[in-house]
Design a protein around this motif. Structure first.
Motif, mmCIF file in Angstrom:
data_model
loop_
_atom_site.group_PDB
_atom_site.id
_atom_site.type_symbol
_atom_site.label_atom_id
_atom_site.label_comp_id
_atom_site.label_asym_id
_atom_site.label_seq_id
_atom_site.Cartn_x
_atom_site.Cartn_y
_atom_site.Cartn_z
ATOM 1 N N ALA A 155 27.592 78.999 84.545
ATOM 2 C CA ALA A 155 26.229 79.194 85.038
ATOM 3 C C ALA A 155 25.819 78.046 85.958
ATOM 4 O O ALA A 155 25.201 78.278 87.007
ATOM 5 N N LYS A 156 26.163 76.820 85.579
ATOM 6 C CA LYS A 156 25.828 75.667 86.415
ATOM 7 C C LYS A 156 26.516 75.729 87.769
ATOM 8 O O LYS A 156 25.952 75.332 88.782
ATOM 9 N N ASN A 157 27.750 76.245 87.779
ATOM 10 C CA ASN A 157 28.533 76.324 89.013
ATOM 11 C C ASN A 157 28.353 77.641 89.754
ATOM 12 O O ASN A 157 29.038 77.884 90.747
ATOM 13 N N GLN A 158 27.445 78.489 89.263
ATOM 14 C CA GLN A 158 27.165 79.803 89.855
ATOM 15 C C GLN A 158 28.437 80.613 90.071
ATOM 16 O O GLN A 158 28.688 81.162 91.137
ATOM 17 N N LYS A 159 29.225 80.685 89.008
ATOM 18 C CA LYS A 159 30.459 81.465 89.032
ATOM 19 C C LYS A 159 30.370 82.607 88.035
ATOM 20 O O LYS A 159 29.350 82.787 87.377
ATOM 21 N N TRP A 160 31.469 83.368 87.931
ATOM 22 C CA TRP A 160 31.528 84.508 87.023
ATOM 23 C C TRP A 160 31.162 84.072 85.617
ATOM 24 O O TRP A 160 31.620 83.045 85.138
ATOM 25 N N ARG A 161 30.320 84.861 84.942
ATOM 26 C CA ARG A 161 29.804 84.524 83.620
ATOM 27 C C ARG A 161 30.407 85.420 82.555
ATOM 28 O O ARG A 161 30.896 86.508 82.828
ATOM 29 N N VAL A 162 30.329 84.972 81.326
ATOM 30 C CA VAL A 162 30.739 85.775 80.185
ATOM 31 C C VAL A 162 29.616 86.783 79.931
ATOM 32 O O VAL A 162 28.454 86.384 79.789
ATOM 33 N N PRO A 163 29.928 88.083 79.888
ATOM 34 C CA PRO A 163 28.875 89.071 79.643
ATOM 35 C C PRO A 163 28.190 88.844 78.285
ATOM 36 O O PRO A 163 28.838 88.490 77.296
ATOM 37 N N GLU A 164 26.871 89.062 78.261
ATOM 38 C CA GLU A 164 26.120 88.874 77.026
ATOM 39 C C GLU A 164 26.627 89.786 75.913
ATOM 40 O O GLU A 164 26.645 89.394 74.749
ATOM 41 N N LYS A 165 27.064 90.985 76.270
ATOM 42 C CA LYS A 165 27.616 91.904 75.260
ATOM 43 C C LYS A 165 28.825 91.281 74.572
ATOM 44 O O LYS A 165 29.008 91.435 73.365
ATOM 45 N N ARG A 166 29.649 90.580 75.336
ATOM 46 C CA ARG A 166 30.832 89.939 74.760
ATOM 47 C C ARG A 166 30.431 88.805 73.818
ATOM 48 O O ARG A 166 31.019 88.629 72.754
ATOM 49 N N LEU A 167 29.413 88.049 74.203
ATOM 50 C CA LEU A 167 28.936 86.969 73.333
ATOM 51 C C LEU A 167 28.393 87.534 72.015
ATOM 52 O O LEU A 167 28.679 87.010 70.940
ATOM 53 N N PHE A 168 27.624 88.624 72.105
ATOM 54 C CA PHE A 168 27.105 89.240 70.890
ATOM 55 C C PHE A 168 28.227 89.851 70.049
ATOM 56 O O PHE A 168 28.175 89.812 68.822
ATOM 57 N N MET A 169 29.244 90.392 70.695
ATOM 58 C CA MET A 169 30.356 90.994 69.948
ATOM 59 C C MET A 169 31.111 89.927 69.165
ATOM 60 O O MET A 169 31.449 90.126 67.999
ATOM 61 N N ILE A 170 31.365 88.784 69.788
ATOM 62 C CA ILE A 170 32.076 87.708 69.085
ATOM 63 C C ILE A 170 31.234 87.202 67.917
ATOM 64 O O ILE A 170 31.757 86.861 66.865
ATOM 65 N N ALA A 171 29.907 87.179 68.106
ATOM 66 C CA ALA A 171 29.014 86.777 67.015
ATOM 67 C C ALA A 171 29.047 87.801 65.889
ATOM 68 O O ALA A 171 29.054 87.439 64.707
ATOM 69 N N LEU A 172 29.088 89.065 66.243
ATOM 70 C CA LEU A 172 29.084 90.135 65.247
ATOM 71 C C LEU A 172 30.328 90.111 64.369
ATOM 72 O O LEU A 172 30.249 90.356 63.167
ATOM 73 N N ILE A 173 31.464 89.767 64.939
ATOM 74 C CA ILE A 173 32.713 89.811 64.162
ATOM 75 C C ILE A 173 33.007 88.493 63.443
ATOM 76 O O ILE A 173 34.121 88.268 62.994
ATOM 77 N N GLY A 174 31.985 87.646 63.334
ATOM 78 C CA GLY A 174 32.151 86.446 62.522
ATOM 79 C C GLY A 174 31.895 85.140 63.229
ATOM 80 O O GLY A 174 31.920 84.082 62.605
ATOM 81 N N GLY A 175 31.635 85.160 64.526
ATOM 82 C CA GLY A 175 31.482 83.926 65.270
ATOM 83 C C GLY A 175 30.052 83.498 65.535
ATOM 84 O O GLY A 175 29.800 82.686 66.426
ATOM 85 N N ALA A 176 29.098 84.010 64.762
ATOM 86 C CA ALA A 176 27.689 83.712 65.021
ATOM 87 C C ALA A 176 27.360 82.231 64.846
ATOM 88 O O ALA A 176 26.587 81.671 65.625
ATOM 89 N N VAL A 177 27.948 81.580 63.864
ATOM 90 C CA VAL A 177 27.671 80.158 63.638
ATOM 91 C C VAL A 177 28.181 79.333 64.819
ATOM 92 O O VAL A 177 27.481 78.438 65.313
ATOM 93 N N GLY A 178 29.367 79.620 65.293
ATOM 94 C CA GLY A 178 29.920 78.906 66.443
ATOM 95 C C GLY A 178 29.108 79.135 67.704
ATOM 96 O O GLY A 178 28.876 78.206 68.484
ATOM 97 N N LEU A 179 28.656 80.367 67.899
ATOM 98 C CA LEU A 179 27.842 80.685 69.066
ATOM 99 C C LEU A 179 26.502 79.950 68.994
ATOM 100 O O LEU A 179 26.030 79.395 69.992
#
Length: 99
Positions: free
Chosen positions: A24-48
Motif C-alpha cells: 500500500a505504501k509503494n502503491q503496488k498490487w495489494r492482497v485482496p481483502e477477501k483473502r485476508l478474511f479467508m486466512i483469518a477464518l481458517i485460523g489466522g485471525a490472531v496473526g492478522l
C-alpha cells in the motif's frame, strides 16, 4: 499437530498484513481483502489482528475493526478446542451437541 497448524497459519496471516501494508505504501498490487478474511477464518485471525496493530494497517476499516475480533472469537470456539481434542472427536462432540 493442531498447535503447529495454528502457529503456521497465524504467522502467514501476520506476514500477509505486513506485506499488504508495504504494498500500500509503494502503491503496488495489494492482497485482496477477501483473502485476508479467508486466512483469518481458517485460523489466522490472531496473526492478522497482531499485524493490523503492529503496522497500523486496516485499522480504520470497520469491517476489519469489528470482523477480525469476531473471527478471533469464532476461531477460539471452533478451532482452539481441537488442541485438546482430536479433530474427529471435536466434530463428534459438535454433532452430539446439535441433537
Amino acid at each position: 499437530m493442531m498447535i503447529i497448524y495454528l502457529i503456521i497459519i497465524n504467522l502467514i496471516a501476520f506476514f500477509m498484513m505486513v506485506y499488504d501494508k508495504r504494498q500500500a505504501k509503494n502503491q503496488k498490487w495489494r492482497v485482496p481483502e477477501k483473502r485476508l478474511f479467508m486466512i483469518a477464518l481458517i485460523g489466522g485471525a490472531v496473526g492478522l489482528f497482531a499485524g493490523m496493530r503492529l503496522v497500523r494497517h486496516k485499522t480504520k476499516h470497520w469491517t476489519f475493526v469489528i470482523g477480525i475480533p469476531f473471527l478471533i472469537l469464532l476461531n477460539m470456539i471452533l478451532l482452539y478446542p481441537m488442541i485438546y481434542y482430536n479433530p474427529m472427536e471435536w466434530l463428534s462432540i459438535l454433532v452430539q451437541f446439535k441433537k
